[in-house]
Motif scaffolding. Structure first.
Motif, PDB file in Angstrom:
ATOM      1  N   HIS A   1       0.823  -1.217   0.000  1.00 50.47           N
ATOM      2  CA  HIS A   1       0.000   0.000   0.000  1.00 50.47           C
ATOM      3  C   HIS A   1       0.858   1.268   0.000  1.00 50.47           C
ATOM      4  O   HIS A   1       0.301   2.364   0.050  1.00 50.47           O
ATOM      5  N   ALA A   2       2.171   1.104  -0.026  1.00 54.27           N
ATOM      6  CA  ALA A   2       3.119   2.226   0.031  1.00 54.27           C
ATOM      7  C   ALA A   2       2.867   3.115   1.248  1.00 54.27           C
ATOM      8  O   ALA A   2       2.891   4.336   1.161  1.00 54.27           O
ATOM      9  N   VAL A   3       2.606   2.467   2.383  1.00 51.24           N
ATOM     10  CA  VAL A   3       2.360   3.183   3.628  1.00 51.24           C
ATOM     11  C   VAL A   3       3.590   3.048   4.522  1.00 51.24           C
ATOM     12  O   VAL A   3       4.062   1.936   4.777  1.00 51.24           O
ATOM     13  N   ALA A   4       4.092   4.183   4.984  1.00 50.92           N
ATOM     14  CA  ALA A   4       5.223   4.178   5.919  1.00 50.92           C
ATOM     15  C   ALA A   4       4.696   3.745   7.287  1.00 50.92           C
ATOM     16  O   ALA A   4       3.784   4.361   7.830  1.00 50.92           O
ATOM     17  N   TYR A   5       5.243   2.682   7.802  1.00 50.86           N
ATOM     18  CA  TYR A   5       4.804   2.191   9.108  1.00 50.86           C
ATOM     19  C   TYR A   5       5.770   2.672  10.177  1.00 50.86           C
ATOM     20  O   TYR A   5       6.937   2.937   9.917  1.00 50.86           O
ATOM     21  N   ASN A   6       5.257   2.794  11.377  1.00 50.24           N
ATOM     22  CA  ASN A   6       6.041   3.253  12.515  1.00 50.24           C
ATOM     23  C   ASN A   6       5.919   2.200  13.607  1.00 50.24           C
ATOM     24  O   ASN A   6       5.034   2.282  14.453  1.00 50.24           O
ATOM     25  N   VAL A   7       6.775   1.194  13.560  1.00 54.98           N
ATOM     26  CA  VAL A   7       6.726   0.128  14.548  1.00 54.98           C
ATOM     27  C   VAL A   7       7.486   0.591  15.786  1.00 54.98           C
ATOM     28  O   VAL A   7       8.699   0.757  15.752  1.00 54.98           O
ATOM     29  N   ALA A   8       6.746   0.818  16.868  1.00 53.03           N
ATOM     30  CA  ALA A   8       7.345   1.266  18.123  1.00 53.03           C
ATOM     31  C   ALA A   8       7.962   0.101  18.881  1.00 53.03           C
ATOM     32  O   ALA A   8       8.986   0.257  19.541  1.00 53.03           O
ATOM     33  N   ILE A   9       7.335  -1.084  18.783  1.00 54.16           N
ATOM     34  CA  ILE A   9       7.846  -2.259  19.493  1.00 54.16           C
ATOM     35  C   ILE A   9       7.359  -3.520  18.782  1.00 54.16           C
ATOM     36  O   ILE A   9       6.243  -3.563  18.265  1.00 54.16           O
ATOM     37  N   ILE A  10       8.226  -4.518  18.761  1.00 59.85           N
ATOM     38  CA  ILE A  10       7.864  -5.856  18.294  1.00 59.85           C
ATOM     39  C   ILE A  10       7.930  -6.753  19.514  1.00 59.85           C
ATOM     40  O   ILE A  10       8.954  -6.816  20.195  1.00 59.85           O
TER      41      ILE A  10
END
Length: 169
Positions: free
Chosen positions: A89-98
């Motif tokens: 989807h060409a969306v920049a994701y912001n993963v704070a924690i895995i």
């Protein structure tokens, strides 16, 4: 017959090297060339949202584009799915924690007003009573449990009986 439930990184070599006859793994889209997969369970990946968050007011599934820039708490077993779907989807994701377990992702969302992206099962219900659960609008947002066996290996009688008994053969 030996059966183990392991992360795919461990289960696949065990089956390939005939250490394990059958392995149960959770994978987003399991594709292993030398292995045959038998689907067992499928869990939808959902958004767990604190009630005060702006997206909590939505009554429809969350579009991938709506996650742009929002800090996310995701579980490890779905990280590849999240990266793939968001990338499509060409969306920049912001993963704070895995996290390694869903409960930690849920608690992170609750404490830090982020969104947890998790494969939801009935066991998660008790941890989300004060949260809003929304489906995510994308057909790729799921994870499944599959049994793996080598394509070139004849299953033992016990292995065949087991897979027949649980209804995957």
């Amino acid at each position: 017959m030996f059966i183990h439930k392991l992360f795919g990184d461990f289960a696949v070599p065990n089956v390939l090297n005939n250490i394990t006859e059958i392995s149960l793994v959770r994978a987003s889209i399991p594709q292993y060339g030398a292995l045959e997969t038998f689907p067992y369970e499928k869990d939808d990946i959902v958004a767990v949202i604190p009630k005060g968050h702006p997206l909590s007011k939505k009554t429809t599934p969350i579009e991938i584009e709506e996650f742009h820039g929002i800090p996310l708490a995701i579980s490890f077993d779905i990280s590849n799915t999240v990266y793939t779907v968001f990338g499509q989807h060409a969306v920049a994701y912001n993963v704070a924690i895995i996290t390694s377990i869903n409960e930690t992702a849920i608690e992170w969302a609750r404490t830090f007003n982020t969104i947890a992206i998790i494969p939801f099962s009935d066991a998660d219900t008790r941890h989300t009573m004060d949260m809003v659960i929304r489906p995510i609008h994308d057909p790729g947002m799921y994870i499944s449990s599959v049994f793996l066996i080598r394509k070139d290996r004849e299953l033992s009688y016990a292995g065949k009986l087991f897979l027949e008994e649980i209804g995957v053969l």
